[in-house]
Design an enzyme around this catalytic site. Structure first.
Site, PDB file in Angstrom:
ATOM      1  N   GLU A  46       0.794  -1.362  -0.007  1.00  0.00           N
ATOM      2  CA  GLU A  46      -0.300  -0.304   0.244  1.00  0.00           C
ATOM      3  C   GLU A  46       0.760   0.908  -0.139  1.00  0.00           C
ATOM      4  O   GLU A  46       0.859   2.396  -0.787  1.00  0.00           O
ATOM      5  CB  GLU A  46      -0.852   0.309   1.173  1.00  0.00           C
ATOM      6  CG  GLU A  46      -1.942  -1.387   1.452  1.00  0.00           C
ATOM      7  CD  GLU A  46      -1.230  -2.459   1.960  1.00  0.00           C
ATOM      8  OE1 GLU A  46      -2.580  -3.272   2.761  1.00  0.00           O
ATOM      9  OE2 GLU A  46      -0.191  -2.530   2.224  1.00  0.00           O
ATOM     10  N   CYS A  71      -2.791  -3.926   6.843  1.00  0.00           N
ATOM     11  CA  CYS A  71      -2.401  -4.341   8.518  1.00  0.00           C
ATOM     12  C   CYS A  71      -2.681  -2.712   9.569  1.00  0.00           C
ATOM     13  O   CYS A  71      -2.588  -1.845   8.989  1.00  0.00           O
ATOM     14  CB  CYS A  71      -0.747  -4.210   8.641  1.00  0.00           C
ATOM     15  SG  CYS A  71       0.316  -2.245   7.875  1.00  0.00           S
ATOM     16  N   ALA A 150      12.104 -37.869  -6.883  1.00  0.00           N
ATOM     17  CA  ALA A 150      12.263 -38.344  -8.771  1.00  0.00           C
ATOM     18  C   ALA A 150      11.710 -39.812  -8.540  1.00  0.00           C
ATOM     19  O   ALA A 150      12.390 -40.010  -7.428  1.00  0.00           O
ATOM     20  CB  ALA A 150      13.527 -37.525  -9.074  1.00  0.00           C
ATOM     21  N   GLU A 263      12.954 -33.992   0.939  1.00  0.00           N
ATOM     22  CA  GLU A 263      12.977 -34.585  -0.304  1.00  0.00           C
ATOM     23  C   GLU A 263      13.564 -36.344   0.456  1.00  0.00           C
ATOM     24  O   GLU A 263      13.433 -36.988  -1.107  1.00  0.00           O
ATOM     25  CB  GLU A 263      14.529 -33.397  -0.931  1.00  0.00           C
ATOM     26  CG  GLU A 263      13.810 -32.620  -0.800  1.00  0.00           C
ATOM     27  CD  GLU A 263      15.063 -32.302  -2.002  1.00  0.00           C
ATOM     28  OE1 GLU A 263      16.403 -32.746  -2.450  1.00  0.00           O
ATOM     29  OE2 GLU A 263      15.007 -30.911  -2.995  1.00  0.00           O
ATOM     30  N   LEU A 269       9.365 -40.063   3.457  1.00  0.00           N
ATOM     31  CA  LEU A 269       7.832 -39.278   2.873  1.00  0.00           C
ATOM     32  C   LEU A 269       6.713 -40.069   2.546  1.00  0.00           C
ATOM     33  O   LEU A 269       5.576 -39.315   2.946  1.00  0.00           O
ATOM     34  CB  LEU A 269       7.981 -39.400   1.494  1.00  0.00           C
ATOM     35  CG  LEU A 269       9.409 -38.203   0.436  1.00  0.00           C
ATOM     36  CD1 LEU A 269      10.080 -38.815  -0.629  1.00  0.00           C
ATOM     37  CD2 LEU A 269       8.738 -37.282   0.220  1.00  0.00           C
TER      38      LEU A 269
END
Length: 322
Positions: A46, A71, A150, A263, A269
């Site tokens: 802003e 804010c 991957a 990762e 995971l």
């Protein structure tokens, strides 16, 4: 509001851990000012938008659009709601409310109490998505969790390796660079004990000009030697002696970590998936088959939201069903 979101994304690298915010000032259906939050600790959107207006007398007959609630508190900068009131801008259109405890509707209330017309919820879904990490942190008191791995076309993450053998390389230099960019956009990165022992990763952004995330791993039985990269002292690292994921996320929240990239390996995971402690996942599928080895995690309660082919690799992006 679409333009606010476009502008906000320009602060993707500089604004965190503050939210990305864009602001546009309109007078007689024409844009006379715009700005975004460039960096944490710097002027808010802003402020930058108001500063960009050449003729401030027009502000008294203008509307300011902002992707996140202005804010209302003194932090590193003065309250944006006070500036809007001071400049006598009569109308404010807000994309979504700010869940931060020191704002959380107070900016809107302050504006309305000063006689400013405030409209809330324009493109709200898109504005919430823009700052999903920030909003998850403040609403759910944990980091936004991104899973990444991957794999081969036949659903394997690696072969069964002997000690000292190199892991299978699925990524090209280009897709690996994109992963490092992804790392720079998360405040912390995590791997499991076995991944540290077998791969000895550095978990840095060496292929991308961005900040290294806080490195995180688990060592319940004190088996990690001092020679691993995660103990080299080059990047801040936290090694937990507990395997309780909720306890780890709670501690990261207390440390102010808004986003965590996980990762690997496959077991860690899978635990995040099974416990429902994840928000999105990026899966890279390489054009190869391994026939036997380490199977990928079984992703569930997920929606495929995006799919692309990059440098011969298929990139799949999932979001957890809420």
């Amino acid at each position: 509001m679409q333009r606010c979101i476009q502008l906000a994304k320009c602060g993707e690298m500089g604004a965190p851990p503050n939210p990305m915010v864009g602001a546009v000032i309109v007078h007689n259906d024409g844009i006379i000012g715009e700005g975004y939050h460039r960096r944490c600790g710097g002027p808010h959107a802003e402020v930058n938008a108001i500063r960009s207006v050449r003729d401030e007398s027009l502000l008294k007959d203008s509307t300011i659009y902002v992707s996140l609630e202005p804010c209302s508190h003194y932090g590193k900068t003065p309250p944006c709601a006070d500036l809007i009131i001071e400049k006598q801008i009569p109308r404010v259109v807000v994309g979504c409310m700010d869940p931060f405890a020191k704002v959380n509707g107070q900016g809107i209330s302050k504006l309305r109490n000063a006689g400013v017309e405030v409209v809330v919820g324009v493109m709200e879904k898109e504005c919430l998505e823009l700052n999903r990490k920030f909003i998850t942190f403040h609403r759910h008191h944990r980091p936004w969790v991104t899973l990444k791995w991957a794999q081969s076309e036949d659903g394997l993450m690696d072969v069964q390796r002997q000690q000292g053998e190199e892991p299978v390389k699925f990524s090209s230099l280009f897709t690996q660079t994109l992963v490092h960019r992804m790392r720079s956009m998360h405040q912390a990165i995590m791997v499991g004990t076995r991944t540290v022992l077998s791969d000895n990763p550095t978990l840095t952004t060496r292929l991308w000009d961005g900040p290294d995330p806080l490195r995180v791993t688990i060592d319940r039985n004190n088996v990690l030697p001092g020679s691993v990269h995660l103990k080299d002292g080059k990047v801040p690292t936290v090694i937990y002696e507990t395997g309780d994921l909720k306890q780890i996320l709670d501690d990261l929240y207390k440390k102010g970590v808004q986003s965590l990239l996980v990762e690997g390996g496959a077991r860690l995971l899978q635990r995040f998936i099974d416990e429902g402690l994840w928000d999105e996942a990026r899966v890279e599928v390489a054009p190869m088959t391994l026939k036997s080895g380490v199977h990928v995690p079984g992703i569930k309660k997920a929606n495929l939201v995006d799919e692309a082919i990059l440098d011969g690799r298929k990139i799949l992006n999932y979001k957890r069903e809420m």
